[in-house]
Design a protein around this motif. Sequence first.
Motif: not given
Length: 143
Positions: A98-116
Amino acid sequence: MMMLTTVTHTGHFENCPVHKISARDSNKFVILCDGEKFPFVSVVEIFDVGGKTPPNEHSVAYEYFYVIAGEGKATVDGGTIPIRPGSYFVVYPGHTHEVENTGSGRLYVLTTMVPDEKFTALIRSGPEASLDDEDLRVLRGAY
């Protein structure tokens, strides 16, 4: 300038579909490369403050995460690492994460999954969303 002659898919994030998986979710996805057209899916996932993914795992897919902006934590099989701009990690098939935003602003993550693994279909099944001025500023690299 040399022209690329072998590019088969190009685009810009501003022309890509944006969805949430469900209306109650705080996270939204910009679908960059559609897993229904390619053997992988690539998205920018945008986490609101306090937003996180539910614990999940994939049976055959590898999932690559690269943090564009913001701060958070990634948990894989119970172990947690802090993430910030420039952080990346790969989750192998069969591992709960899991990924969680713990900061004071938004979290932006490039995510790629192979295969879909039908991730694109899951995202597209949810409601459409939109990018606001903050999202546009960050994704244009002007933060």
